[in-house]
Design a protein around this motif. Structure first.
Motif, PDB file in Angstrom:
ATOM      1  N   LEU A 192       0.837  -1.208   0.000  1.00 15.07           N
ATOM      2  CA  LEU A 192       0.000   0.000   0.000  1.00 15.07           C
ATOM      3  C   LEU A 192       0.869   1.254   0.000  1.00 15.07           C
ATOM      4  O   LEU A 192       0.562   2.245  -0.672  1.00 15.07           O
ATOM      5  N   THR A 193       1.976   1.211   0.743  1.00 14.04           N
ATOM      6  CA  THR A 193       2.910   2.341   0.767  1.00 14.04           C
ATOM      7  C   THR A 193       3.519   2.563  -0.599  1.00 14.04           C
ATOM      8  O   THR A 193       3.621   3.698  -1.078  1.00 14.04           O
ATOM      9  N   ARG A 194       3.922   1.479  -1.247  1.00 13.90           N
ATOM     10  CA  ARG A 194       4.544   1.598  -2.577  1.00 13.90           C
ATOM     11  C   ARG A 194       3.590   2.246  -3.581  1.00 13.90           C
ATOM     12  O   ARG A 194       4.013   2.974  -4.477  1.00 13.90           O
ATOM     13  N   ASN A 199      -2.500   6.504   4.128  1.00 14.46           N
ATOM     14  CA  ASN A 199      -3.419   6.365   5.265  1.00 14.46           C
ATOM     15  C   ASN A 199      -3.833   4.908   5.485  1.00 14.46           C
ATOM     16  O   ASN A 199      -3.902   4.430   6.616  1.00 14.46           O
ATOM     17  N   LYS A 200      -4.106   4.206   4.392  1.00 10.57           N
ATOM     18  CA  LYS A 200      -4.465   2.784   4.494  1.00 10.57           C
ATOM     19  C   LYS A 200      -3.284   1.971   5.026  1.00 10.57           C
ATOM     20  O   LYS A 200      -3.466   1.040   5.812  1.00 10.57           O
ATOM     21  N   SER A 201      -2.085   2.345   4.582  1.00 18.07           N
ATOM     22  CA  SER A 201      -0.880   1.652   5.040  1.00 18.07           C
ATOM     23  C   SER A 201      -0.691   1.836   6.542  1.00 18.07           C
ATOM     24  O   SER A 201      -0.397   0.880   7.266  1.00 18.07           O
ATOM     25  N   LEU A 203      -2.982   2.461   8.696  1.00 17.89           N
ATOM     26  CA  LEU A 203      -4.057   1.734   9.383  1.00 17.89           C
ATOM     27  C   LEU A 203      -3.693   0.259   9.550  1.00 17.89           C
ATOM     28  O   LEU A 203      -3.906  -0.322  10.625  1.00 17.89           O
ATOM     29  N   LYS A 204      -3.129  -0.350   8.505  1.00 19.16           N
ATOM     30  CA  LYS A 204      -2.743  -1.768   8.583  1.00 19.16           C
ATOM     31  C   LYS A 204      -1.660  -1.960   9.648  1.00 19.16           C
ATOM     32  O   LYS A 204      -1.685  -2.936  10.402  1.00 19.16           O
ATOM     33  N   CYS A 205      -0.706  -1.023   9.723  1.00 19.64           N
ATOM     34  CA  CYS A 205       0.345  -1.110  10.732  1.00 19.64           C
ATOM     35  C   CYS A 205      -0.227  -1.032  12.142  1.00 19.64           C
ATOM     36  O   CYS A 205       0.146  -1.804  13.022  1.00 19.64           O
ATOM     37  N   THR A 206      -1.118  -0.085  12.362  1.00 19.17           N
ATOM     38  CA  THR A 206      -1.672   0.090  13.710  1.00 19.17           C
ATOM     39  C   THR A 206      -2.548  -1.095  14.106  1.00 19.17           C
ATOM     40  O   THR A 206      -2.583  -1.480  15.276  1.00 19.17           O
ATOM     41  N   GLU A 207      -3.244  -1.698  13.120  1.00 15.57           N
ATOM     42  CA  GLU A 207      -4.031  -2.903  13.418  1.00 15.57           C
ATOM     43  C   GLU A 207      -3.107  -4.025  13.894  1.00 15.57           C
ATOM     44  O   GLU A 207      -3.421  -4.747  14.849  1.00 15.57           O
ATOM     45  N   ALA A 208      -1.973  -4.178  13.221  1.00 16.89           N
ATOM     46  CA  ALA A 208      -1.010  -5.212  13.594  1.00 16.89           C
ATOM     47  C   ALA A 208      -0.435  -4.955  14.982  1.00 16.89           C
ATOM     48  O   ALA A 208      -0.299  -5.876  15.799  1.00 16.89           O
TER      49      ALA A 208
END
Length: 290
Positions: A192-194, A199-201, A203-208
């Protein structure tokens, strides 16, 4: 075959005995076993093989869990050795269940990619498995899809990687191991970052990270904070980036992850340099205005 315990027991034994056999609390006599197999219209030798496998299921699961742990730690060279030392058990498990057949094919794809440098062959195996995932549990489905997404990310097939991760989301739930969930969110964040979906990227990090906090684990935690730092830095949010990088650095030092310690220090120096340049530019601009 649609039999209830009562149906199967009729004319053979009591329902209670059938129940105890099913729960592995009673080993049936040869005569009783013969009558059960006749009523079920199955071969006695086939049933005996199933019983042998059932009794070895604990060994099979131990082997499977060891292979997964080696994979999580990126100790890929240990996996072929483990499988080689347990050839007979692997062969039995594959005959016993489609689940184990898919599992060892997934491992084979991982070895082709990480040890043999054959990404095309690895991706082909995983694409074939992708069509078989309906017959296996969510944990193994997730492993197959995460690996496929990661390999496509590495070869720059970013849109395909995102498509695979979106498909994999339906398998990511609390029934699967928390480390598998974390690996999914981390890998999804990278692609997603690439693609610039910051913002979505994040969100995925914080979920993890939330999952790791809940499970009191630091598995991939340093990498997640490093990823947060990278995303914030790309957005020129330097304060947030520095905070994330310093947390990542502390974790990498605890784990003694030498390569990541060096990389994180370089990122911190890069941000410090950028901040310094911005300050100098502001000072020059102010002088010009004066």
């Amino acid at each position: 075959m649609g039999f209830s315990q009562k149906d199967l027991a009729k004319g053979i034994c009591t329902q209670g005995i059938i129940s105890k056999i099913e729960r592995n609390e009673l080993n049936p006599s040869e005569d009783l076993l013969e009558r059960i197999t006749q009523k079920l219209n199955i071969d006695k030798n086939e049933l005996q093989m199933s019983r042998i496998i059932f009794n070895r299921e604990e060994e099979i699961n131990t082997l499977k869990n060891m292979a997964i742990e080696f994979h999580r730690k990126k100790e890929y060279h240990s996996i072929p050795i483990l499988i080689s030392q347990n050839k007979e058990l692997v062969s039995e498990s594959i005959k016993y269940s489609n689940h184990y057949e898919v599992f060892f094919k997934w491992l084979d794809a991982e070895m082709k990619y990480h040890l043999e440098g054959r990404p095309k062959e690895a991706i082909k195996i995983l694409n074939d498995l992708r069509t078989e995932v309906e017959d296996i549990d969510d944990e193994l489905k997730a492993h197959v899809m995460i690996s496929l997404g990661a390999m496509n990310y590495i070869i720059q097939e970013n849109n395909l990687s995102i498509e695979i991760y979106k498909e994999a989301e339906k398998y990511i739930n609390e029934s699967i191991h928390f480390k598998t969930q974390v690996r999914f969110f981390y890998n999804f964040s990278l692609v997603l970052t690439r693609k610039g979906f910051y913002n979505k990227s994040l969100l995925k990090c914080t979920e993890a990270i939330d999952i790791l906090i809940k499970n009191e684990s630091i598995y991939l935690l340093g990498y997640l904070y490093y990823q947060l730092g990278y995303v914030y830095s790309d957005q020129k949010k330097y304060d947030e980036a520095l905070e994330a990088y310093h947390i990542a650095l502390a974790i990498f030092k605890v784990e003694n992850t030498v390569k990541m310690i060096a990389m994180t220090k370089l990122e911190i120096e890069e941000i410090d340099s950028s901040i310094s340049d911005d300050i100098k530019m502001d000072e020059t601009t102010n002088k010009d205005l004066a």
